[in-house]
Motif scaffolding. Structure first.
Motif, mmCIF file in Angstrom:
data_model
loop_
_atom_site.group_PDB
_atom_site.id
_atom_site.type_symbol
_atom_site.label_atom_id
_atom_site.label_comp_id
_atom_site.label_asym_id
_atom_site.label_seq_id
_atom_site.Cartn_x
_atom_site.Cartn_y
_atom_site.Cartn_z
ATOM 1 N N ASP A 15 0.864 -1.174 0.000
ATOM 2 C CA ASP A 15 0.000 0.000 0.000
ATOM 3 C C ASP A 15 0.900 1.223 0.000
ATOM 4 O O ASP A 15 1.683 1.424 0.938
ATOM 5 N N SER A 21 5.469 3.317 2.327
ATOM 6 C CA SER A 21 4.797 2.151 1.766
ATOM 7 C C SER A 21 4.667 1.122 2.880
ATOM 8 O O SER A 21 5.530 1.015 3.736
ATOM 9 N N THR A 195 -5.118 -5.538 0.662
ATOM 10 C CA THR A 195 -3.734 -5.236 0.327
ATOM 11 C C THR A 195 -2.807 -5.652 1.452
ATOM 12 O O THR A 195 -1.800 -6.317 1.232
ATOM 13 N N TRP A 215 -7.430 -4.790 -2.152
ATOM 14 C CA TRP A 215 -6.388 -4.909 -3.162
ATOM 15 C C TRP A 215 -6.949 -4.644 -4.555
ATOM 16 O O TRP A 215 -8.056 -5.077 -4.892
#
Length: 339
Positions: A15, A21, A195, A215
């Motif tokens: 993500d 991240s 995700t 996701w």
């Protein structure tokens, strides 16, 4: 140096926010090119990491609270390929990558390019590499220290094929029933939607921003999917998963993946489970039904493992054997050379 995600190649589900991240996937990896004498890796979250230089392991280290890990690297004035691999599982939980920077005289180069091969692994602890560095006689809780996803059959296969990959695997989880019925609301089909499911609140369905955690399946289209699921459905303390319910859920997952990834090929993997050995005949039945329905995009494989690792899991050697057993079938499905 400031963090610029465009200078990095990410493998696994990540993500990406404006300044960091995050991921919870075992085997999640970041690759980058750099000229450097040292690297500063700013990370947050409980995890074991492996840092490679040009494919060779440089260091293994542990992070927890937000910290900057400094690692000495080549320092020869040449550009080298580095990869930072999350080798532990986060279940629950996850990690955040804040920055990657070189020493003052160093610099990050252009990001590595995506491969033309893409493979996804969907599984449980066998796919995670759970306890592969441990021993079955060790009854202590050494899961964190002995799990190494970079030594799992999944990582070894992807690395050998030089393929972009995702390892979407969750220890103790099953398709319709988790091991000993732990956290029954979070089985593989639900976890698989997100995700970074380790970051999700206990009941994501009650949050207003659930869609932001889902996701985006259009962001990665595998050519081959290896499904090694079901061990936890039929092992541990009874009652075990219902076979008809399992078959239905398994086939629904295949159908959904076909829609998401047109042209994808499947390898359905099974192994012996105790006490009833229900998994292999059940998965083989699914395969035979698919073939009878005219589907020619999948193969079935039963594997044997030496479960002498921690808590009766495959050892490093057994993970290598698994990779060698599965490799030719994946190569045939993907129409890839062995390297």
């Amino acid at each position: 140096m400031e963090f610029n995600s465009s200078q990095f190649l990410f493998s696994g589900r990540w993500d990406h926010a404006s300044s960091y991240s995050r991921t919870s996937a075992p085997g999640a990896m970041v690759q980058f090119n750099a000229v450097a004498s040292s690297l500063d890796l700013e990370l947050e979250g409980h995890a074991r990491w492996r840092l490679d230089q040009d494919g060779k392991q440089l260091a293994i280290f542990v992070t927890d609270r937000k910290t900057v890990k400094n690692v000495k690297v080549a320092g020869d004035g040449k550009s080298h390929l580095y990869r930072l691999i999350k080798i532990s599982e986060s279940n629950p939980g996850g990690v955040i990558l804040h920055t990657i920077a070189t020493d003052k005289k160093g610099k990050l180069m252009a990001a590595p390019k995506f491969a033309n091969r893409r493979i996804e692994f969907i599984g449980d602890s066998f796919t995670v590499g759970y306890g592969c560095e441990g021993h079955v006689a060790d009854q202590e809780d050494h899961v964190f220290e002995t799990t190494n996803t970079s030594k799992s059959y999944a990582f070894l296969l992807a690395d050998g094929f030089k393929a972009d990959f995702q390892i979407n695997a969750f220890s103790g989880r099953g398709l319709v029933r988790n091991y000993d019925n732990i956290v029954p609301e979070w089985k593989i089909p639900r976890l698989y939607k997100y995700t970074a499911p380790g970051f999700a609140p206990e009941d994501v369905s009650k949050t207003s921003d659930e869609s932001s955690l889902l996701w985006n399946f259009d962001s990665f289209h595998p050519q081959v999917v290896v499904m090694f699921i079901g061990i936890n459905d039929f092992q541990g303390n009874p009652p075990y998963g219902d076979k008809d319910e399992f078959k239905k859920a398994y086939r629904e997952m295949i159908k959904d993946l076909r829609l998401k990834h047109p042209g994808v090929k499947f390898l359905l993997v099974s192994t012996k489970v105790w006490p009833n050995d229900d998994l292999t005949p059940t998965v083989k039945s699914i395969y035979e039904t698919e073939i009878a329905d005219g589907n020619k995009d999948l193969e079935f494989l039963e594997v044997r493992t030496t479960n002498e690792g921690l808590h009766g899991h495959p050892t490093e050697r057994s993970q290598v054997d698994l990779a060698n057993t599965i490799r030719p079938i994946v190569g045939r499905l993907g129409k890839w050379m062995s390297r």
